[in-house]
Design a protein around this motif. Sequence first.
Motif, mmCIF file in Angstrom:
data_model
loop_
_atom_site.group_PDB
_atom_site.id
_atom_site.type_symbol
_atom_site.label_atom_id
_atom_site.label_comp_id
_atom_site.label_asym_id
_atom_site.label_seq_id
_atom_site.Cartn_x
_atom_site.Cartn_y
_atom_site.Cartn_z
ATOM 1 N N TYR A 5 0.858 -1.182 0.000
ATOM 2 C CA TYR A 5 0.000 0.000 0.000
ATOM 3 C C TYR A 5 0.897 1.237 0.000
ATOM 4 O O TYR A 5 1.671 1.433 0.928
ATOM 5 C CB TYR A 5 -0.921 -0.003 1.224
ATOM 6 C CG TYR A 5 -1.803 -1.222 1.250
ATOM 7 C CD1 TYR A 5 -3.017 -1.225 0.584
ATOM 8 C CD2 TYR A 5 -1.409 -2.375 1.909
ATOM 9 C CE1 TYR A 5 -3.825 -2.339 0.581
ATOM 10 C CE2 TYR A 5 -2.210 -3.507 1.908
ATOM 11 C CZ TYR A 5 -3.407 -3.481 1.244
ATOM 12 O OH TYR A 5 -4.207 -4.597 1.237
ATOM 13 N N TYR A 7 0.977 5.195 0.000
ATOM 14 C CA TYR A 7 0.196 6.400 0.260
ATOM 15 C C TYR A 7 0.929 7.671 -0.167
ATOM 16 O O TYR A 7 0.538 8.770 0.228
ATOM 17 C CB TYR A 7 -0.182 6.481 1.746
ATOM 18 C CG TYR A 7 -1.066 5.332 2.174
ATOM 19 C CD1 TYR A 7 -2.412 5.315 1.835
ATOM 20 C CD2 TYR A 7 -0.553 4.262 2.887
ATOM 21 C CE1 TYR A 7 -3.231 4.257 2.210
ATOM 22 C CE2 TYR A 7 -1.354 3.203 3.267
ATOM 23 C CZ TYR A 7 -2.695 3.205 2.930
ATOM 24 O OH TYR A 7 -3.499 2.155 3.297
ATOM 25 N N ILE A 38 -1.166 4.947 7.782
ATOM 26 C CA ILE A 38 -0.569 5.535 6.580
ATOM 27 C C ILE A 38 0.948 5.452 6.666
ATOM 28 O O ILE A 38 1.605 5.013 5.716
ATOM 29 C CB ILE A 38 -1.045 6.996 6.392
ATOM 30 C CG1 ILE A 38 -2.551 7.013 6.111
ATOM 31 C CG2 ILE A 38 -0.269 7.689 5.280
ATOM 32 C CD1 ILE A 38 -3.186 8.394 6.170
ATOM 33 N N LYS A 41 2.278 1.996 6.227
ATOM 34 C CA LYS A 41 1.935 1.405 4.926
ATOM 35 C C LYS A 41 1.024 0.184 5.086
ATOM 36 O O LYS A 41 1.150 -0.810 4.381
ATOM 37 C CB LYS A 41 3.181 1.064 4.128
ATOM 38 C CG LYS A 41 4.005 2.286 3.796
ATOM 39 C CD LYS A 41 5.172 1.968 2.918
ATOM 40 C CE LYS A 41 5.909 3.249 2.588
ATOM 41 N NZ LYS A 41 7.020 3.030 1.709
ATOM 42 N N VAL A 64 -4.100 6.497 -2.710
ATOM 43 C CA VAL A 64 -3.346 5.254 -2.515
ATOM 44 C C VAL A 64 -3.083 4.543 -3.847
ATOM 45 O O VAL A 64 -3.898 4.603 -4.759
ATOM 46 C CB VAL A 64 -4.088 4.289 -1.548
ATOM 47 C CG1 VAL A 64 -5.425 3.855 -2.110
ATOM 48 C CG2 VAL A 64 -3.232 3.108 -1.157
#
Length: 69
Positions: A5, A7, A38, A41, A64
Amino acid sequence: MKIIYDYSPLLNVLYERDLTKSELGERAGVGSNEIAKISKKEPLKLSNIGLICAYLDVPIENVVKIQYK
């Protein structure tokens, strides 16, 4: 398969608007535990991503990026 992920698009938007993650959480109605994810991750709940998108008035790709490895 590992899911990553990213961000960084959100962090760029926050930088451009001179907002901190804490301010974003307060203004968008997202709890501090979710906002902390965030930096780690970690995945956010889709409903919280929706709140962030709505508050910032941006599409999800400005919040994202999801990568698979």
